[in-house]
Design a protein around this motif. Structure first.
Motif, mmCIF file in Angstrom:
data_model
loop_
_atom_site.group_PDB
_atom_site.id
_atom_site.type_symbol
_atom_site.label_atom_id
_atom_site.label_comp_id
_atom_site.label_asym_id
_atom_site.label_seq_id
_atom_site.Cartn_x
_atom_site.Cartn_y
_atom_site.Cartn_z
ATOM 1 N N PHE A 7 59.242 44.962 27.382
ATOM 2 C CA PHE A 7 60.489 45.109 26.630
ATOM 3 C C PHE A 7 60.255 44.729 25.184
ATOM 4 O O PHE A 7 59.631 43.710 24.888
ATOM 5 C CB PHE A 7 61.584 44.218 27.216
ATOM 6 C CG PHE A 7 62.850 44.209 26.390
ATOM 7 C CD1 PHE A 7 63.745 45.269 26.464
ATOM 8 C CD2 PHE A 7 63.136 43.159 25.535
ATOM 9 C CE1 PHE A 7 64.907 45.276 25.698
ATOM 10 C CE2 PHE A 7 64.293 43.152 24.766
ATOM 11 C CZ PHE A 7 65.176 44.219 24.854
ATOM 12 N N TYR A 279 66.305 41.188 27.225
ATOM 13 C CA TYR A 279 67.235 42.324 27.237
ATOM 14 C C TYR A 279 68.674 41.815 27.153
ATOM 15 O O TYR A 279 69.485 42.337 26.368
ATOM 16 C CB TYR A 279 67.017 43.134 28.518
ATOM 17 C CG TYR A 279 67.976 44.287 28.682
ATOM 18 C CD1 TYR A 279 67.805 45.477 27.980
ATOM 19 C CD2 TYR A 279 69.069 44.199 29.549
ATOM 20 C CE1 TYR A 279 68.685 46.540 28.136
ATOM 21 C CE2 TYR A 279 69.952 45.256 29.712
ATOM 22 C CZ TYR A 279 69.745 46.415 28.998
ATOM 23 O OH TYR A 279 70.634 47.461 29.147
ATOM 24 N N SER A 354 69.193 51.834 24.239
ATOM 25 C CA SER A 354 68.086 51.256 25.003
ATOM 26 C C SER A 354 67.273 52.384 25.615
ATOM 27 O O SER A 354 67.755 53.109 26.494
ATOM 28 C CB SER A 354 68.618 50.326 26.100
ATOM 29 O OG SER A 354 69.308 49.228 25.535
#
Length: 465
Positions: A7, A279, A354
């Motif tokens: 991520f 996140y 995202s």
């Protein structure tokens, strides 16, 4: 423990280290509360009103199943093989979390043209059809007609079909009505008193409820439980998702291992080294400090579209309460760059995008051929030899660059490849993130009071009570 997901936020100057550091203590506390909920649910202690319902059982479920709890995983695999060997078409009846997780797995992990392939090319696995997820008369009629016209000899494997019906309570009208209709069709085809009438119907349901009572009364040979403490939208790693996935030949042990590894990663790693927490922090800070309450899940390629739709439900029903909660939206790129791209690039500054980047393709990369002389009007010879994955990567980088230049925040969730392990990690990441964000902002992520209101009103209109 291995990991197939990374991520990275590309927040375009919106987020600074101070914001992250000030949130870290609260973020770790929310993570600890979410994991403590697992113990609270089974401790025998009285659950506070604010935490009811407490459907935290999904968090440690993958590990428990892999460790052999109740021999459930072995029973699922055995029953799945039995059904797979006896039918060539599987009709899955369910709505919301009772089918969306399976649909995400099916589209990500099976051939995009699975139903069009021969049984041999499908690896001996049946075709798959979904119903009971809506009240669409034409759709249901078409599937019934397909079964009636394509399945003519119940003695032939190619003509045999079965039902997997999924509903925790059995009280959801869409699925209950579809089950009655398809059950009648199945019993008419095989004979109401035939062994197939009870052996080729597999209910997945709660330990109590209308579907459980009906299953017991009809004497279905195989019924799988949906455990207490796991809500519908968090149920993909129960028999809800695992049993039909196993019938399709998906490696459910790899799915569970990916999920278990993601859970351990989330539990033990601090913010900055933890994709779940990072996140949550990025999305939360952009919403809290910059009003970005639209979360666009940008899936690059067709195979993850249903994963996005599954996540839409997960986020919307879990955090969309008390006049709060971000609005989720799934797009598929590069397709939707030609429909929604304008708004994302130059519309309201209310969204974070995202990206889910799929990694290496499952098939061999296709190269762009060179056109012969006189047929290069499209001017593609200058990139002849480049592969479709290279074109996709250029599109991802070019889009992210355009957003960054206009101060539009993005994040990247990168998979090494789309396989059962990485899908286990990805789905568990989103479920953990949703539960933790709920605890972070003081909203119970479990339960669905708004949905119950529509069900009650619908029942009153139909039944007059």
């Amino acid at each position: 423990m291995s990991n197939s997901i990374s991520f990275s936020p590309q927040a375009a100057g919106f987020l600074i280290e101070k914001q992250y550091s000030m949130l870290t203590e609260h973020l770790h506390a929310a993570r600890d509360e979410a994991f403590a909920d697992v113990q609270l649910r089974t401790s025998g202690e009285e659950i506070p009103e604010a935490k009811q319902p407490l459907d935290s059982g999904f968090i440690d479920l993958p590990e428990r199943l892999l460790n052999g709890e109740d021999d459930l995983l072995e029973n699922i695999e055995s029953a799945a093989k039995s059904l797979r060997d006896r039918i060539d078409r599987m009709v899955v009846l369910g709505i919301g979390g009772s089918y969306m997780g399976l649909r995400a797995l099916f589209e990500a992990l099976c051939d995009p043209y699975h139903n069009e392939l021969s049984r041999e090319a499908r690896g001996g696995n049946p075709r798959l059809y979904f119903e009971g997820n809506n009240l669409d008369n034409d759709s249901m009629s078409s599937l019934l007609n397909l079964l009636k016209t394509q399945c003519v000899d119940p003695k032939e494997l190619a003509d045999r079909w079965g039902i997997v019906v999924i509903s925790k309570s059995g009280g959801t009208l869409e699925t209950a009505a579809a089950f009655r209709i398809f059950r009648e069709a199945l019993e008419e085809y095989y004979g109401a008193d035939s062994p197939e009438a009870t052996e080729l119907v597999v209910p997945v349901t709660g330990e109590t409820g209308k579907l459980r009572d009906l299953s017991n009364a009809r004497g279905y040979q195989q019924t799988f439980p949906i455990p207490d403490g796991v809500g519908g939208r968090f149920s993909v790693f129960t028999a809800v998702g695992l049993f039909p996935a196993a019938v399709l030949g998906i490696d459910i042990r790899a799915l569970l291992q990916g999920a278990a590894d993601m859970t351990e990663w989330c539990r033990t790693k601090p913010a900055g080294e933890n994709p779940v927490l990072d996140y949550v922090a990025t999305c939360h800070l952009l919403e809290r400090d910059h009003g970005m309450d639209v979360r666009v899940l940008s899936t690059w390629g067709n195979r993850l579209e249903s994963t996005g739709l599954w996540y839409d439900q997960l986020l919307a029903e879990s955090l969309g309460k008390h006049e709060r909660g971000a609005t989720p939206l799934t797009v598929v790129n590069t397709r939707d760059l030609h429909s929604r791209g304008q708004q994302h690039q130059e519309g309201k500054r209310d969204r974070v995008i995202s990206n889910i980047i799929p990694g290496d393709p499952a098939s061999s990369p296709i190269s762009l051929p060179e056109a012969p002389d006189g047929l290069d009007q499209d001017l593609l010879n200058r990139i002849a030899g480049k592969t479709i994955p290279e074109l996709l990567q250029a599109a991802i980088e070019g889009t992210n660059q355009a957003y960054a230049e206009d101060q539009r925040p993005t994040t990247d969730l990168k998979l090494s490849k789309i396989d059962a392990y990485s899908m286990g990690q990805l789905l568990q990441l989103f479920m953990l993130a949703t539960a933790i964000e709920g605890r972070l902002i003081g909203i119970n992520p479990y339960g669905q009071p708004g949905v119950e209101a529509y069900k009650n009103n619908m029942g009153r209109i139909l039944y007059g009570s």
